[in-house]
Design an enzyme around this catalytic site. Structure first.
Site, PDB file in Angstrom:
ATOM      1  N   ILE A 162      27.796  38.127   5.213  1.00 52.74           N
ATOM      2  CA  ILE A 162      27.128  39.336   4.702  1.00 52.74           C
ATOM      3  C   ILE A 162      26.359  40.039   5.822  1.00 52.74           C
ATOM      4  CG2 ILE A 162      25.403  40.200   3.060  1.00 52.74           C
ATOM      5  CD1 ILE A 162      26.268  37.811   1.210  1.00 52.74           C
ATOM      6  N   THR A 180      18.401  40.401  -0.312  1.00 51.92           N
ATOM      7  CA  THR A 180      19.505  40.254  -1.271  1.00 51.92           C
ATOM      8  C   THR A 180      20.048  38.823  -1.218  1.00 51.92           C
ATOM      9  OG1 THR A 180      21.054  41.024   0.407  1.00 51.92           O
ATOM     10  CG2 THR A 180      20.276  42.673  -1.175  1.00 51.92           C
ATOM     11  N   ARG A 219      18.065  35.089  -1.375  1.00 52.75           N
ATOM     12  CA  ARG A 219      17.451  34.279  -2.423  1.00 52.75           C
ATOM     13  C   ARG A 219      15.946  34.515  -2.421  1.00 52.75           C
ATOM     14  NH1 ARG A 219      21.761  34.032  -4.251  1.00 52.75           N
ATOM     15  NH2 ARG A 219      23.023  32.212  -4.803  1.00 52.75           N
ATOM     16  N   ASP A 235      16.690  42.174  -4.496  1.00 57.43           N
ATOM     17  CA  ASP A 235      17.685  41.888  -5.544  1.00 57.43           C
ATOM     18  C   ASP A 235      17.441  40.509  -6.130  1.00 57.43           C
ATOM     19  OD1 ASP A 235      20.049  42.535  -7.065  1.00 57.43           O
ATOM     20  OD2 ASP A 235      21.050  40.961  -5.913  1.00 57.43           O
ATOM     21  N   GLU A 295      13.005  33.510 -10.167  1.00 57.12           N
ATOM     22  CA  GLU A 295      13.615  34.518 -11.047  1.00 57.12           C
ATOM     23  C   GLU A 295      14.198  33.940 -12.328  1.00 57.12           C
ATOM     24  OE1 GLU A 295      16.469  36.319  -8.404  1.00 57.12           O
ATOM     25  OE2 GLU A 295      18.081  35.013  -9.070  1.00 57.12           O
ATOM     26  N   HIS A 341      19.274  40.692  -9.596  1.00 51.74           N
ATOM     27  CA  HIS A 341      20.282  39.829  -8.972  1.00 51.74           C
ATOM     28  C   HIS A 341      21.680  40.384  -9.253  1.00 51.74           C
ATOM     29  CE1 HIS A 341      20.958  35.594  -7.247  1.00 51.74           C
ATOM     30  NE2 HIS A 341      21.974  36.375  -6.951  1.00 51.74           N
ATOM     31  N   ALA A 401      23.527  42.217  -6.727  1.00 53.83           N
ATOM     32  CA  ALA A 401      24.225  42.639  -5.508  1.00 53.83           C
ATOM     33  C   ALA A 401      25.701  42.243  -5.516  1.00 53.83           C
ATOM     34  CB  ALA A 401      23.532  42.067  -4.273  1.00 53.83           C
ATOM     35  N   PHE A 402      26.018  41.138  -6.164  1.00 54.98           N
ATOM     36  CA  PHE A 402      27.409  40.647  -6.187  1.00 54.98           C
ATOM     37  C   PHE A 402      28.275  41.437  -7.167  1.00 54.98           C
ATOM     38  CE2 PHE A 402      27.793  38.868 -10.404  1.00 54.98           C
ATOM     39  CZ  PHE A 402      26.478  38.906 -10.817  1.00 54.98           C
TER      40      PHE A 402
END
Ligand code: NAI
Length: 341
Positions: A160, A238, A240, A264, A269, A309, A311-312
């Site tokens: 990434i 983005t 963890r 993100d 979370e 969460h 981004a994926f």
């Protein structure tokens, strides 16, 4: 043939399943007794699946030692994610449970989300949109900053991070990078330098995180090194949530030392929900309420953008995830395992 002579099918349970994934799951080779569950695996439902030999999960499932030990027949876990910090890898290894992931489904996808957060912050999109929704079409007070010429500090230059570097170069940004295992060849081909973490953090206008979460990276961004960053720095995460010490970030946004934040992912979370739900939820043992409150409070600053969460979550990436997972499971079954972690 009597039923007793039928070959025994391997019991496989898919957790966190969305309807659109079902046709892909049906493409699995024959020989499985397949069960699909929309919920994640948790302490509340693990008892129902104690016959599972293979499970496939998303990051919302809990594969801590306490839960995995309640699955005595488990031999293989196929996580439908790149990160595997939701799986107790050490415990799985001690029980000879094989674990695979999807290493490269979202290199560009997550990088694009990081850039979206960066652009939204530098061009003040949330405030601009909010203003127009209120019927005000004047741009006064919404001055942003250019990316061209700014220094981006890329922390973690794996799949990434490298995509972020390419995109940042496209914007004319200067790159500084830190990685535990620098790829010097890539750096010289792409005209940037690796430097120690503290140096990158002290020079960057924008810091973006792309390292895995583990005991070595927990609170990699902390009170001490935030204090040494440039005043007005933008921090984007983005990767963890646990990479950042939320308490320190919250204070730095409050004082204005940090000028913008795009997250993100958030520390703790999995415990996040409506504030009221949090108070009355009897499952909230282990919740760090201070962090949970700070996460909620952070979201209300105009210069903070939080996405859930997500981004994926592009159509293309989702298809790559389930396709690779099915390949992983078929490979496991054929004895030629791939994508092991
Ligand atoms: P990768 O494994 O390709 O790259 C990680 C890089 O971090 C490697 O170059 C490695 O050398 C470096 N690294 C590891 N430990 C380090 C340390 N202590 N200090 C400095 N560098 C270190 O992983 P990839 O695919 O780039 O993903 C990065 C992270 O992004 C994943 O671990 C995952 O947690 C997160 N992610 C988040 C998603 C989302 O939806 N928000 C989706 C996919 C991944």
């Amino acid at each position: 043939m009597s039923s007793s002579s039928l070959p025994v099918k391997t019991k496989i349970v898919f957790f966190d399943v969305k309807d659109w994934e079902l046709p892909y799951i049906k493409k699995l080779r024959a020989g499985y007794d397949i069960q699909t569950v929309s919920a994640g695996l948790s302490s509340e439902n693990v008892e129902k699946y104690k016959d599972a030999e293979i499970i496939s999960v998303f990051i919302s499932s809990d594969l801590s030692k306490e839960i995995v030990r309640l699955l005595p027949k488990l031999k293989y876990i196929a996580t439908r994610s790149t990160g595997y910090d939701h799986v107790d890898i050490k415990y799985c290894a001690s029980k000879k449970i094989t674990v695979s992931n999807v290493p490269t489904y979202g290199d560009n996808t997550v990088a694009e989300h990081a850039m979206a957060l960066i652009l939204a912050l530098t061009r003040r999109l949330p405030e601009s949109i909010d203003r127009v929704l209120k019927g005000d079409f004047f741009p006064d007070g919404l001055t942003g900053i250019d990316l061209k010429g700014k220094i981006i500090g890329v922390i973690g230059t794996g799949h990434i991070g490298k995509n972020v570097i390419q995109m940042a170069k496209g914007f004319g940004m200067k790159i500084l990078a830190f990685d535990l295992y620098p790829d010097e060849k890539y750096a010289s081909e792409n005209g940037f330098m690796y430097s120690p973490l503290e140096y990158v953090l002290s020079r960057a206008d924008i810091v973006t995180l792309h390292v895995p979460y583990n005991s070595g990276t927990r609170h990699m961004i902390n009170r001490e090194n935030i204090g040494k960053m440039k005043r007005g720095v933008i921090i984007v995460n983005t990767a963890r949530g646990g990479l950042i010490e939320t308490d320190a970030l919250f204070d730095a946004v409050k004082t204005g030392h940090v000028g913008g934040v795009g997250l993100d992912v958030l520390e703790g979370e999995k415990f996040l929900s409506e504030e009221v739900e949090l108070l009355y939820n009897d499952k909230c043992s282990g919740v760090d309420f201070k962090i949970a409150l700070e996460n909620h409070a952070l979201a209300r600053f105009p210069n903070v953008i939080i996405t859930p969460h997500n981004a994926f979550n592009s159509a293309e990436a989702l298809q790559r995830i389930i396709k690779t997972t099915i390949e992983n499971i078929d490979a496991y079954k054929s004895g030629k395992m791939i994508n092991l972690v």
